[in-house]
Design an enzyme around this catalytic site. Sequence first.
Site, PDB file in Angstrom:
ATOM      1  N   GLY A  46       0.842  -1.188   0.000  1.00 30.79           N
ATOM      2  CA  GLY A  46       0.000   0.000   0.000  1.00 30.79           C
ATOM      3  C   GLY A  46       0.877   1.238   0.000  1.00 30.79           C
ATOM      4  O   GLY A  46       2.032   1.188   0.433  1.00 30.79           O
ATOM      5  N   GLN A  51       3.205  10.091   1.128  1.00 32.22           N
ATOM      6  CA  GLN A  51       4.492   9.386   1.246  1.00 32.22           C
ATOM      7  C   GLN A  51       5.410   9.700   0.071  1.00 32.22           C
ATOM      8  O   GLN A  51       6.616   9.508   0.162  1.00 32.22           O
ATOM      9  CB  GLN A  51       4.268   7.867   1.325  1.00 32.22           C
ATOM     10  CG  GLN A  51       3.602   7.412   2.618  1.00 32.22           C
ATOM     11  CD  GLN A  51       3.421   5.908   2.643  1.00 32.22           C
ATOM     12  OE1 GLN A  51       2.470   5.386   2.081  1.00 32.22           O
ATOM     13  NE2 GLN A  51       4.339   5.201   3.275  1.00 32.22           N
ATOM     14  N   CYS A  94       5.700  -0.022   7.464  1.00 35.36           N
ATOM     15  CA  CYS A  94       5.397   1.159   6.649  1.00 35.36           C
ATOM     16  C   CYS A  94       6.619   1.513   5.823  1.00 35.36           C
ATOM     17  O   CYS A  94       7.735   1.511   6.333  1.00 35.36           O
ATOM     18  CB  CYS A  94       5.034   2.322   7.571  1.00 35.36           C
ATOM     19  SG  CYS A  94       4.619   3.828   6.683  1.00 35.36           S
ATOM     20  N   LEU A  95       6.400   1.828   4.533  1.00 37.02           N
ATOM     21  CA  LEU A  95       7.518   2.190   3.662  1.00 37.02           C
ATOM     22  C   LEU A  95       8.185   3.480   4.144  1.00 37.02           C
ATOM     23  O   LEU A  95       9.330   3.748   3.788  1.00 37.02           O
ATOM     24  CB  LEU A  95       7.033   2.346   2.217  1.00 37.02           C
ATOM     25  CG  LEU A  95       6.508   1.053   1.570  1.00 37.02           C
ATOM     26  CD1 LEU A  95       5.903   1.348   0.209  1.00 37.02           C
ATOM     27  CD2 LEU A  95       7.615   0.008   1.452  1.00 37.02           C
ATOM     28  N   HIS A 136      -4.631   1.997   7.436  1.00 35.75           N
ATOM     29  CA  HIS A 136      -3.248   2.490   7.516  1.00 35.75           C
ATOM     30  C   HIS A 136      -3.019   3.602   6.475  1.00 35.75           C
ATOM     31  O   HIS A 136      -2.455   4.648   6.783  1.00 35.75           O
ATOM     32  CB  HIS A 136      -2.295   1.302   7.293  1.00 35.75           C
ATOM     33  CG  HIS A 136      -0.837   1.627   7.251  1.00 35.75           C
ATOM     34  ND1 HIS A 136       0.077   1.121   8.152  1.00 35.75           N
ATOM     35  CD2 HIS A 136      -0.113   2.401   6.397  1.00 35.75           C
ATOM     36  CE1 HIS A 136       1.290   1.570   7.854  1.00 35.75           C
ATOM     37  NE2 HIS A 136       1.206   2.348   6.780  1.00 35.75           N
ATOM     38  N   GLU A 137      -3.498   3.366   5.244  1.00 34.38           N
ATOM     39  CA  GLU A 137      -3.284   4.351   4.169  1.00 34.38           C
ATOM     40  C   GLU A 137      -4.104   5.623   4.398  1.00 34.38           C
ATOM     41  O   GLU A 137      -3.616   6.730   4.162  1.00 34.38           O
ATOM     42  CB  GLU A 137      -3.626   3.753   2.801  1.00 34.38           C
ATOM     43  CG  GLU A 137      -2.800   2.542   2.381  1.00 34.38           C
ATOM     44  CD  GLU A 137      -1.321   2.696   2.608  1.00 34.38           C
ATOM     45  OE1 GLU A 137      -0.791   3.820   2.538  1.00 34.38           O
ATOM     46  OE2 GLU A 137      -0.667   1.672   2.885  1.00 34.38           O
ATOM     47  N   HIS A 140      -2.464   7.947   6.721  1.00 35.17           N
ATOM     48  CA  HIS A 140      -1.407   8.767   6.100  1.00 35.17           C
ATOM     49  C   HIS A 140      -1.984  10.081   5.574  1.00 35.17           C
ATOM     50  O   HIS A 140      -1.327  11.127   5.630  1.00 35.17           O
ATOM     51  CB  HIS A 140      -0.768   8.023   4.921  1.00 35.17           C
ATOM     52  CG  HIS A 140       0.356   7.109   5.305  1.00 35.17           C
ATOM     53  ND1 HIS A 140       1.502   7.542   5.950  1.00 35.17           N
ATOM     54  CD2 HIS A 140       0.523   5.773   5.107  1.00 35.17           C
ATOM     55  CE1 HIS A 140       2.316   6.508   6.134  1.00 35.17           C
ATOM     56  NE2 HIS A 140       1.752   5.418   5.638  1.00 35.17           N
TER      57      HIS A 140
HETATM   58 ZN   LIG Z   1       2.581   3.517   5.738  1.00 33.02          ZN
END
Ligand SMILES: [Zn+2]
Length: 191
Positions: A46, A51, A94-95, A136-137, A140
């Site tokens: 995701g 991000q 998380c990236l 989660h997304e 963000h």
């Molecule tokens: Zn994330």
Amino acid sequence: MAIKPILTAPDPRLKKKSLPVASVDDEVRQLMDDMLETMYAAPGIGLAAPQVDVLKRVIVLDIDREDTKTGPLLMANPEIVEASDEDATYEEGCLSLPEHYSDVVRPAKVTVRYLDRDNVQKEMACEGLLATCVQHEIDHLDGILFVDHISSLKRNMILRKLLKTRKEKEREAAEGKPAKTSAMGKEPASA
Ligand SMILES: [Zn+2]
């Protein structure tokens, strides 16, 4: 399509609130496609627009697990319109917080309303890893990271380590050492 650099915490840009898109036009479609390519390359399951330093309410997901196979999902202005009282706990990554993972408790099932790539409004019932990932997304888009759901002690420990890793990388780059690649494959998925 193009791969965009992913911001890592602590970065003040990850704490900002994103704005809704007026509609899914060619510009938003291009952003969605670039985000999907960036997510696959990372690799992750995701990715949210902030991000990649774009403050628009756009997220992409693709979960390919034994129990959940979604294919690419592209969502603009996603919102949770229903959430279960029942909770579920997943180990999240998380990236934007590379190589750090923690258990996070969230509603087990949610219904998300969004605009798809063709600007058509859709609703999707999500459960399991997909429900976790969608939440989660969307977090963000409101400047919230998964570490904001855990104890401040653990959060600060993770953020301090990330800062230390970044400084080490900057120093090594300045000294001309090749970048270290992280061991992949063992860790849970990041989003
Ligand atoms: Zn994330």
